[in-house]
Scaffold this motif. Structure first.
Motif, PDB file in Angstrom:
ATOM      1  N   ASP A 312       0.842  -1.215   0.000  1.00 51.09           N
ATOM      2  CA  ASP A 312       0.000   0.000   0.000  1.00 51.09           C
ATOM      3  C   ASP A 312       0.872   1.258   0.000  1.00 51.09           C
ATOM      4  O   ASP A 312       0.595   2.222  -0.717  1.00 51.09           O
ATOM      5  N   ALA A 313       1.922   1.235   0.823  1.00 47.97           N
ATOM      6  CA  ALA A 313       2.802   2.415   0.927  1.00 47.97           C
ATOM      7  C   ALA A 313       3.477   2.700  -0.413  1.00 47.97           C
ATOM      8  O   ALA A 313       3.556   3.860  -0.843  1.00 47.97           O
ATOM      9  N   LEU A 314       3.937   1.653  -1.076  1.00 48.09           N
ATOM     10  CA  LEU A 314       4.609   1.847  -2.370  1.00 48.09           C
ATOM     11  C   LEU A 314       3.603   2.323  -3.419  1.00 48.09           C
ATOM     12  O   LEU A 314       3.882   3.247  -4.192  1.00 48.09           O
ATOM     13  N   LYS A 315       2.427   1.684  -3.417  1.00 46.87           N
ATOM     14  CA  LYS A 315       1.390   2.090  -4.397  1.00 46.87           C
ATOM     15  C   LYS A 315       1.028   3.557  -4.206  1.00 46.87           C
ATOM     16  O   LYS A 315       0.823   4.290  -5.161  1.00 46.87           O
ATOM     17  N   SER A 316       0.937   3.976  -2.946  1.00 47.93           N
ATOM     18  CA  SER A 316       0.585   5.378  -2.684  1.00 47.93           C
ATOM     19  C   SER A 316       1.617   6.330  -3.258  1.00 47.93           C
ATOM     20  O   SER A 316       1.294   7.459  -3.616  1.00 47.93           O
ATOM     21  N   LEU A 317       2.848   5.873  -3.329  1.00 44.75           N
ATOM     22  CA  LEU A 317       3.904   6.761  -3.855  1.00 44.75           C
ATOM     23  C   LEU A 317       3.929   6.806  -5.379  1.00 44.75           C
ATOM     24  O   LEU A 317       4.425   7.770  -5.953  1.00 44.75           O
ATOM     25  N   VAL A 318       3.410   5.769  -6.029  1.00 45.87           N
ATOM     26  CA  VAL A 318       3.467   5.767  -7.501  1.00 45.87           C
ATOM     27  C   VAL A 318       2.106   6.074  -8.122  1.00 45.87           C
ATOM     28  O   VAL A 318       1.959   6.041  -9.340  1.00 45.87           O
ATOM     29  N   THR A 319       1.123   6.363  -7.271  1.00 46.08           N
ATOM     30  CA  THR A 319      -0.219   6.681  -7.762  1.00 46.08           C
ATOM     31  C   THR A 319      -0.609   8.047  -7.200  1.00 46.08           C
ATOM     32  O   THR A 319      -0.411   8.290  -6.011  1.00 46.08           O
ATOM     33  N   PRO A 320      -1.175   8.930  -8.008  1.00 46.06           N
ATOM     34  CA  PRO A 320      -1.606  10.219  -7.441  1.00 46.06           C
ATOM     35  C   PRO A 320      -2.642  10.002  -6.336  1.00 46.06           C
ATOM     36  O   PRO A 320      -3.570   9.209  -6.493  1.00 46.06           O
ATOM     37  N   THR A 321      -2.493  10.690  -5.218  1.00 47.82           N
ATOM     38  CA  THR A 321      -3.439  10.546  -4.097  1.00 47.82           C
ATOM     39  C   THR A 321      -4.774  11.198  -4.480  1.00 47.82           C
ATOM     40  O   THR A 321      -4.786  12.324  -4.991  1.00 47.82           O
ATOM     41  N   PRO A 322      -5.890  10.493  -4.241  1.00 42.89           N
ATOM     42  CA  PRO A 322      -7.192  11.100  -4.574  1.00 42.89           C
ATOM     43  C   PRO A 322      -7.360  12.453  -3.878  1.00 42.89           C
ATOM     44  O   PRO A 322      -6.902  12.650  -2.747  1.00 42.89           O
ATOM     45  N   GLU A 323      -8.047  13.355  -4.549  1.00 46.54           N
ATOM     46  CA  GLU A 323      -8.293  14.702  -4.025  1.00 46.54           C
ATOM     47  C   GLU A 323      -8.838  14.633  -2.594  1.00 46.54           C
ATOM     48  O   GLU A 323      -9.725  13.843  -2.298  1.00 46.54           O
ATOM     49  N   GLY A 324      -8.285  15.408  -1.712  1.00 42.67           N
ATOM     50  CA  GLY A 324      -8.804  15.477  -0.334  1.00 42.67           C
ATOM     51  C   GLY A 324      -8.343  14.347   0.566  1.00 42.67           C
ATOM     52  O   GLY A 324      -8.733  14.282   1.728  1.00 42.67           O
ATOM     53  N   ASP A 325      -7.556  13.433   0.054  1.00 41.22           N
ATOM     54  CA  ASP A 325      -7.119  12.314   0.895  1.00 41.22           C
ATOM     55  C   ASP A 325      -5.622  12.439   1.199  1.00 41.22           C
ATOM     56  O   ASP A 325      -4.965  13.413   0.790  1.00 41.22           O
ATOM     57  N   CYS A 326      -5.078  11.483   1.909  1.00 40.93           N
ATOM     58  CA  CYS A 326      -3.654  11.477   2.244  1.00 40.93           C
ATOM     59  C   CYS A 326      -3.254  10.051   2.567  1.00 40.93           C
ATOM     60  O   CYS A 326      -4.099   9.152   2.606  1.00 40.93           O
ATOM     61  N   PHE A 327      -1.979   9.837   2.772  1.00 39.57           N
ATOM     62  CA  PHE A 327      -1.509   8.554   3.309  1.00 39.57           C
ATOM     63  C   PHE A 327      -0.427   8.863   4.336  1.00 39.57           C
ATOM     64  O   PHE A 327       0.173   9.945   4.308  1.00 39.57           O
ATOM     65  N   SER A 328      -0.182   7.917   5.230  1.00 35.17           N
ATOM     66  CA  SER A 328       0.816   8.144   6.281  1.00 35.17           C
ATOM     67  C   SER A 328       2.145   7.533   5.882  1.00 35.17           C
ATOM     68  O   SER A 328       2.198   6.390   5.421  1.00 35.17           O
ATOM     69  N   SER A 329       3.189   8.301   6.074  1.00 34.01           N
ATOM     70  CA  SER A 329       4.533   7.740   5.937  1.00 34.01           C
ATOM     71  C   SER A 329       5.444   8.540   6.866  1.00 34.01           C
ATOM     72  O   SER A 329       5.251   9.746   7.033  1.00 34.01           O
ATOM     73  N   ALA A 330       6.412   7.835   7.452  1.00 36.53           N
ATOM     74  CA  ALA A 330       7.367   8.557   8.297  1.00 36.53           C
ATOM     75  C   ALA A 330       8.473   9.069   7.382  1.00 36.53           C
ATOM     76  O   ALA A 330       9.195   8.285   6.766  1.00 36.53           O
ATOM     77  N   VAL A 331       8.544  10.383   7.271  1.00 34.91           N
ATOM     78  CA  VAL A 331       9.476  11.020   6.325  1.00 34.91           C
ATOM     79  C   VAL A 331      10.297  12.082   7.054  1.00 34.91           C
ATOM     80  O   VAL A 331      10.002  12.440   8.206  1.00 34.91           O
ATOM     81  N   CYS A 332      11.277  12.612   6.339  1.00 28.92           N
ATOM     82  CA  CYS A 332      12.179  13.595   6.956  1.00 28.92           C
ATOM     83  C   CYS A 332      11.409  14.875   7.290  1.00 28.92           C
ATOM     84  O   CYS A 332      10.643  15.397   6.471  1.00 28.92           O
ATOM     85  N   THR A 333      11.633  15.386   8.490  1.00 32.69           N
ATOM     86  CA  THR A 333      10.875  16.553   8.965  1.00 32.69           C
ATOM     87  C   THR A 333      11.448  17.888   8.485  1.00 32.69           C
ATOM     88  O   THR A 333      10.867  18.942   8.794  1.00 32.69           O
ATOM     89  N   ASP A 334      12.548  17.856   7.759  1.00 29.38           N
ATOM     90  CA  ASP A 334      13.143  19.127   7.299  1.00 29.38           C
ATOM     91  C   ASP A 334      12.069  19.985   6.622  1.00 29.38           C
ATOM     92  O   ASP A 334      11.406  19.533   5.687  1.00 29.38           O
ATOM     93  N   GLY A 335      11.875  21.201   7.096  1.00 26.78           N
ATOM     94  CA  GLY A 335      10.935  22.139   6.472  1.00 26.78           C
ATOM     95  C   GLY A 335       9.470  21.770   6.618  1.00 26.78           C
ATOM     96  O   GLY A 335       8.628  22.277   5.864  1.00 26.78           O
TER      97      GLY A 335
END
Ligand code: NDP
Ligand code: OAA
Length: 412
Positions: A312-335
């Motif tokens: 699911d996490a990989l698919k979310s990165l290679v597929t545009p996220t539907p309008e108004g939605d999001c997915f969770s991933s732990a990513v770098c907090t810079d900025g």
């Protein structure tokens, strides 16, 4: 690729049902030495190195395939991998027109098992799986990788403190970060699953300065999926009606499944479910402790649902996220737009652009309760970072003040 060319195939990306299980030296896995003839048709069933589609299948020849991508996986002989590799090879993650090449990292102890994994992949006749390499040297196995999924990690054993676990695994991830820095594609996306995954991902990122910091992720999609499951159960609605369900922070029991911003059929989840106490007193700890509850029942940590959440996490990165939605991933907090300390790997709501890129969603509402919880998880990650400062290049020395009560979801 050399072997494919030697096999007389002009366009490797148009080569269906061709797969090569090779060691990192490039020879078929079960032989350890070069086949007498690179077209050794009997060696591996479908591993027919002289297989030439032009003489074989006109229908498949017409099919347009994308260029093959390289996916490296560590801990590839382990439990999660035994589910994940088959999902990736089937085309269900990167697409039915996306050939993949696997570069599977194990250890001396697991090499035989890894050969077995390669043989099972071979027997599965996946048209999209074009190459399987196995070995023990990350510098060979991460070479030119487009995606790297790091599953291999030392498990917490009885009597081991969390600080000790951080140090043991941190050394693995420092080494793997250095290897990525030397040989992986600069745009390579790295998903760390091995626990403690946020801080392992941080160490890996800090030791791979040639790669883009925003391309490092630690897996918290499993936590999001668990949160969605609990919300759906309570609301009596199907999962598909849920949106904007994010998990903040560390993949530990301080994680914060966000109910305030969650929607059910477009309405705030708190309005649909209505019982505020349930969110704070039941939903939040149930999600955070779900891994432990499963270990209690199965005597092993989650493998299948983790593999699904990686997909699911990989698919979310290679597929545009539907309008108004999001997915969770732990990513770098810079900025980041929420004022979370920079230089951490912290789970936040994200939206994907395309081709593995993403942005952090910036319109989540944070109330006092949520803020307190997010701050506690942030403090935990700051402490974890201090404990591994010796594994981060140029980090000032810091005291390790991890207490024994910070836990992974799978610890009970
Ligand atoms: N983030 C998340 O949501 C989740 C994370 N996890 C974590 O994922 C990881 C993998 O889980 P799972 O597949 O079930 O585990 P397994 O124990 O089945 O496999 C993990 C692999 O790690 C490798 N390994 C073990 N010890 C070491 C070591 N000292 N150095 C390097 N590698 C080592 C071994 O591979 P080899 O011998 O080939 O090196 C082993 O096959 C664990 O850390 C687990 O806690 C699990 C569930 C959810
Ligand atoms: O602790 C573990 O290995 C399992 C884990 O992360 C989870 O189930 O979320």
């Amino acid at each position: 690729m050399d072997m494919l060319r030697r096999a007389g195939v002009a366009e490797p990306h148009r080569w269906p049902q061709a797969m090569m299980a090779a060691t990192e030296q490039g020879w078929p896995a079960a032989t350890a030495a070069p086949l007498a003839s690179s077209n050794g048709a009997d060696s591996y069933g479908v591993f027919k190195l002289s297989y030439d589609v032009r003489n074989e299948d006109q229908e498949l020849l017409q099919k347009v395939w994308k260029s093959c991508i390289r996916v490296a996986v560590s801990g590839a002989a382990g439990n999660i991998s035994s589910h994940l590799l088959f999902m990736l090879a089937s085309g269900g993650v990167f697409g039915m027109d996306q050939p993949v090449s696997f570069q599977l990292l194990g250890s001396e102890e697991s090499l035989l098992k890894l050969e077995g994994v390669a043989m099972e992949l071979e027997d599965s006749l996946y048209p999209l799986l074009r190459e399987v390499r196995i070995g023990t040297d990350p510098r060979n196995l991460f070479k030119d990788a487009d995606w790297v999924i790091l599953l291999g990690a030392h498990p917490r054993t009885p009597g081991m403190t969390r600080a000790e676990l951080l140090d043991i695994n941190g050394q693995i991830f420092r080494e793997q970060g250095r290897a990525l820095d030397e040989v992986a594609s600069r745009d390579c996306k790295v998903l760390v699953v091995g626990n403690p995954c946020n801080t392992n991902a941080l160490i890996c990122m800090e030791n791979a300065p040639r790669l883009r910091r925003e391309n490092f992720h630690a897996l918290t999609r499993l936590d999001e999926n668990r949160a969605k499951c609990q919300l759906a159960l309570r609301a009596g609605r199907f999962y598909t009606s849920l949106s904007r369900v994010a998990v903040w922070g560390n993949h530990s029991t301080t994680q914060v499944p966000d109910f305030l911003n969650a929607r059910i059929a477009g309405e705030p989840a708190v309005d649909v479910i209505g019982v505020e106490r349930w969110f704070r007193e039941e939903f939040t700890p149930t999600v955070a402790n779900r891994g432990g509850a499963i270990i209690e029942r199965c005597s092993r940590s989650t493998a299948a649902s983790t593999a699904v959440s990686i997909a699911d996490a990989l698919k979310s990165l290679v597929t545009p996220t539907p309008e108004g939605d999001c997915f969770s991933s732990a990513v770098c907090t810079d900025g980041n737009p929420y004022g979370i300390a920079e230089g951490l790997i912290f789970s936040m709501p994200c939206r994907s652009k395309d081709d593995g890129r993403y942005e952090i969603v910036d319109d989540f509402v944070i109330d006092e309760w949520l803020d307190e919880k997010i701050t506690a998880s942030e403090e935990e990650l700051l402490k974890e970072r201090a404990c591994v400062s010796h594994l981060i290049p140029n980090a000032p020395p810091a005291a390790c003040e991890i207490t024994l009560d910070t836990m992974l979801p799978g610890e009970i």
